[in-house]
Design a protein around this motif. Structure first.
Motif, mmCIF file in Angstrom:
data_model
loop_
_atom_site.group_PDB
_atom_site.id
_atom_site.type_symbol
_atom_site.label_atom_id
_atom_site.label_comp_id
_atom_site.label_asym_id
_atom_site.label_seq_id
_atom_site.Cartn_x
_atom_site.Cartn_y
_atom_site.Cartn_z
ATOM 1 N N GLN A 264 29.799 37.951 23.855
ATOM 2 C CA GLN A 264 29.763 39.066 23.890
ATOM 3 C C GLN A 264 28.304 39.642 24.595
ATOM 4 O OE1 GLN A 264 31.023 38.208 21.797
ATOM 5 N NE2 GLN A 264 32.563 39.958 20.579
ATOM 6 N N GLN A 265 26.927 38.609 24.064
ATOM 7 C CA GLN A 265 25.050 38.493 24.987
ATOM 8 C C GLN A 265 26.332 38.163 26.526
ATOM 9 O OE1 GLN A 265 23.038 40.057 23.460
ATOM 10 N NE2 GLN A 265 23.014 38.858 21.334
ATOM 11 N N LYS A 266 26.743 36.989 26.628
ATOM 12 C CA LYS A 266 26.940 36.665 27.874
ATOM 13 C C LYS A 266 27.544 37.475 28.531
ATOM 14 C CE LYS A 266 29.641 33.888 30.564
ATOM 15 N NZ LYS A 266 30.364 32.404 30.893
ATOM 16 N N ILE A 267 28.374 38.553 28.639
ATOM 17 C CA ILE A 267 29.441 39.533 29.620
ATOM 18 C C ILE A 267 28.029 40.441 29.361
ATOM 19 C CG2 ILE A 267 31.385 40.842 29.178
ATOM 20 C CD1 ILE A 267 31.726 37.646 29.838
ATOM 21 N N PHE A 268 27.520 40.661 27.995
ATOM 22 C CA PHE A 268 26.756 42.473 28.573
ATOM 23 C C PHE A 268 25.386 42.161 29.753
ATOM 24 C CE2 PHE A 268 22.564 43.899 27.521
ATOM 25 C CZ PHE A 268 23.167 45.827 27.092
ATOM 26 N N LYS A 269 25.244 40.131 29.369
ATOM 27 C CA LYS A 269 23.893 40.324 30.087
ATOM 28 C C LYS A 269 24.344 39.873 31.833
ATOM 29 C CE LYS A 269 20.287 39.559 27.104
ATOM 30 N NZ LYS A 269 19.279 40.382 27.043
ATOM 31 N N ILE A 270 25.765 39.462 31.845
ATOM 32 C CA ILE A 270 26.215 39.837 33.619
ATOM 33 C C ILE A 270 26.431 41.487 34.059
ATOM 34 C CG2 ILE A 270 28.245 38.860 34.887
ATOM 35 C CD1 ILE A 270 28.176 36.576 33.059
ATOM 36 N N VAL A 271 26.671 42.021 32.995
ATOM 37 C CA VAL A 271 27.260 43.780 32.976
ATOM 38 C C VAL A 271 25.676 44.039 33.388
ATOM 39 C CG1 VAL A 271 27.830 45.946 32.690
ATOM 40 C CG2 VAL A 271 29.122 43.511 32.107
ATOM 41 N N ALA A 272 24.477 43.929 33.260
ATOM 42 C CA ALA A 272 23.690 44.512 33.038
ATOM 43 C C ALA A 272 23.077 44.198 34.629
ATOM 44 C CB ALA A 272 22.590 44.414 31.725
ATOM 45 N N LYS A 303 28.785 42.152 43.346
ATOM 46 C CA LYS A 303 28.693 40.450 43.763
ATOM 47 C C LYS A 303 27.818 39.752 42.872
ATOM 48 C CE LYS A 303 25.451 38.407 47.152
ATOM 49 N NZ LYS A 303 23.784 38.620 48.420
ATOM 50 N N VAL A 304 27.557 40.802 42.312
ATOM 51 C CA VAL A 304 26.788 39.490 40.543
ATOM 52 C C VAL A 304 27.762 39.204 39.707
ATOM 53 C CG1 VAL A 304 25.310 40.216 38.277
ATOM 54 C CG2 VAL A 304 24.251 41.012 40.789
ATOM 55 N N ILE A 305 28.685 40.368 39.699
ATOM 56 C CA ILE A 305 29.214 40.186 38.778
ATOM 57 C C ILE A 305 31.212 38.481 39.462
ATOM 58 C CG2 ILE A 305 32.244 41.423 37.200
ATOM 59 C CD1 ILE A 305 30.501 43.496 37.319
ATOM 60 N N GLU A 306 31.009 39.535 40.204
ATOM 61 C CA GLU A 306 31.813 37.780 40.974
ATOM 62 C C GLU A 306 31.559 36.685 41.252
ATOM 63 O OE1 GLU A 306 33.094 39.227 45.084
ATOM 64 O OE2 GLU A 306 34.549 40.349 44.017
ATOM 65 N N ALA A 307 30.289 36.648 41.590
ATOM 66 C CA ALA A 307 29.261 35.009 41.393
ATOM 67 C C ALA A 307 29.081 34.596 39.968
ATOM 68 C CB ALA A 307 27.825 35.805 41.964
ATOM 69 N N ALA A 308 29.611 34.875 38.608
ATOM 70 C CA ALA A 308 29.474 34.950 37.422
ATOM 71 C C ALA A 308 31.124 34.215 37.595
ATOM 72 C CB ALA A 308 28.774 35.541 36.401
ATOM 73 N N GLY A 309 32.258 35.317 38.298
ATOM 74 C CA GLY A 309 33.723 34.224 37.794
ATOM 75 C C GLY A 309 34.611 34.978 37.895
ATOM 76 N N TYR A 310 33.665 36.857 37.240
ATOM 77 C CA TYR A 310 34.626 36.946 35.576
ATOM 78 C C TYR A 310 34.743 38.724 37.399
ATOM 79 C CZ TYR A 310 32.906 35.271 32.155
ATOM 80 O OH TYR A 310 32.366 34.165 30.907
ATOM 81 N N GLY A 311 35.164 38.110 39.057
ATOM 82 C CA GLY A 311 35.508 39.286 38.998
ATOM 83 C C GLY A 311 36.467 40.140 39.391
ATOM 84 N N ASP A 312 38.105 39.521 38.324
ATOM 85 C CA ASP A 312 38.724 39.580 38.371
ATOM 86 C C ASP A 312 39.110 40.548 37.240
ATOM 87 O OD1 ASP A 312 40.027 38.792 40.403
ATOM 88 O OD2 ASP A 312 40.391 36.762 39.355
ATOM 89 N N PHE A 313 37.243 40.371 36.461
ATOM 90 C CA PHE A 313 38.127 41.372 34.784
ATOM 91 C C PHE A 313 36.265 42.515 35.093
ATOM 92 C CE2 PHE A 313 38.281 36.648 34.299
ATOM 93 C CZ PHE A 313 39.471 36.501 32.952
ATOM 94 N N PHE A 314 36.685 43.134 36.959
ATOM 95 C CA PHE A 314 35.638 44.765 36.917
ATOM 96 C C PHE A 314 36.874 45.215 37.503
ATOM 97 C CE2 PHE A 314 32.321 45.968 39.615
ATOM 98 C CZ PHE A 314 32.166 47.260 39.275
ATOM 99 N N THR A 315 37.873 45.696 37.418
ATOM 100 C CA THR A 315 38.858 45.727 37.344
ATOM 101 C C THR A 315 38.520 48.173 38.039
ATOM 102 O OG1 THR A 315 39.592 46.736 35.756
ATOM 103 C CG2 THR A 315 40.305 44.774 36.415
#
Length: 393
Positions: A264-272, A303-315
């Motif tokens: 949860q910490q990891k995902i939060f930091k990416i979104v922030a 771009k930030v979320i895709e670079a972290a490998g979660y682009g498909d989860f930003f819907t």
């Protein structure tokens, strides 16, 4: 009140020859608002062409000949459909570049309010059609000083709602061992009522897997207890209960317990980081006095979320226009769901709310961004959330 000088000045600034405003039974609410027509009172098609210079032209039905009498300009009355087509041709005669609520290939449905048949008919008259997207923003999405003040007042109360609700959750869990999602939702609604606010629907209170549903709807059937060890998303929106008031719309995250898990910490930091990249894009553009399009803000966050490998989860899009409706009619921060080519304008308000939604939980961080008349960029609704709130009970 319709201001012809202001409308014509806007048409000139956009480089159009004229603007065609038209409606049938509320199908083009944007045009109706610009000209000040109450759609519920009319049952026939009306058309109003405002040239960049000169006198406007009206076309109305014989059943409702006074529909546009409050507006300046010459009036033509039609009865038969053949008279409508001939009248419309006369209305646009002499204009080459015509703006209307149209979006090529329906790339932006928020402004694509004129039906395809009307578009086809207009093209037979030899006019070039252009989207009125930025024109509409000037009259539908820009806020006056009173509206900005009401938004800032609402933002104080929505920000305070989080301080209140975190304490409420801690107290309920301490006393009872849990608190239901719907109970939290009801307490937020009481906070709104106590502060003379209104909202079109209750907030989202989603724990664990419910937080992974971007548009989760709390119901009696899915109501779930929140306990120690749960992850919580609260998305709330409200405005002052006054005419012309403007919404505040915020989302924040919390953990019930002492230590937030690493995932949860990891995902939060990416979104922030994505949120901050989008805000920086807006601030940099206005500081440099460069035009900024809605899709460019979306791209910065994505771009930030895709670079972290979660682009498909930003819907979903990065943000939406905010006005008297929580989803307003100005430029959205969107390059995913629509082709948002409208400019981000001074005196407009919008959300920035990137998110990552996984199977067991999701993270969304939403702030509101106000660009004032001078082009200064303000994040409203309190400080940015840079850490997950820890609720100890």
């Amino acid at each position: 009140m319709f201001d012809l000088a202001a409308v014509q000045s806007a048409i000139q600034s956009q480089g159009f020859d004229a603007w065609l405003l038209c409606d049938f039974r509320g199908s083009n609410l944007l045009a109706s608002r610009v000209v000040g027509v109450e759609t519920k009172k009319l049952s026939r098609r009306w058309y109003y062409v405002v040239p960049a210079q000169g006198e406007p032209r009206k076309l109305v039905h014989a059943i409702e000949p006074a529909a546009l009498d409050h507006l300046p300009g010459e009036k033509t009355v039609y009865r038969r459909w053949q008279e409508l087509e001939a009248g419309l041709q006369g209305l646009v005669a002499g204009f080459k570049n015509l703006a209307l609520e149209y979006s090529p290939r329906n790339g932006n449905p928020y402004i694509s309010r004129v039906d395809g048949g009307t578009v086809e008919l207009l093209r037979t008259f030899g006019v070039e059609l252009h989207s009125s997207g930025d024109l509409i923003q000037l009259f539908e999405a820009t806020l006056d000083d009173e509206q900005i003040a009401m938004h800032l007042e609402a933002a104080e109360h929505t920000n305070a709602a989080y301080t209140m609700i975190w304490a409420f959750i801690a107290d309920e869990i301490f006393k009872k061992g849990h608190v239901m999602e719907r109970t939290v939702q009801a307490r937020i609604m009481k906070h709104f009522a106590d502060n003379k606010m209104t909202t079109y629907s209750p907030p989202i209170v989603g724990m664990n897997r419910h937080s992974g549903d971007p548009h989760f709807e709390n119901t009696d059937d899915n109501d779930t207890p929140i306990r120690k060890g749960d992850f919580l998303l609260i998305d709330l929106w409200a405005k002052m209960d006054r005419p012309r008031a403007v919404y505040s719309d915020l989302t924040r995250m919390a953990w019930i317990g002492d230590t937030v898990p690493e995932e949860q910490q990891k995902i939060f930091k990416i979104v922030a980081e994505a949120r901050d990249a989008a805000i920086k894009t807006v601030k940099d553009a206005f500081a440099a006095k460069k035009p900024l399009l809605g899709h460019e803000v979306d791209a910065a966050a994505r771009k930030v979320i895709e670079a972290a490998g979660y682009g498909d989860f930003f819907t979903h899009r990065t943000g939406h226009s905010i006005g008297q409706e929580v989803h307003g009619n100005g430029a959205h921060m969107d390059g995913l769901e629509t082709r948002e080519d409208r400019r981000v304008l001074p005196r407009t308000l919008f959300s920035i709310e990137p998110g990552i939604y996984l199977k067991d939980f999701g993270v969304r961080l939403e702030v509101d961004v106000l660009v004032d008349a001078a082009g200064e960029v303000h994040v409203t609704g309190g400080d940015l959330q840079n850490e997950i709130v820890i609720i100890r009970a």
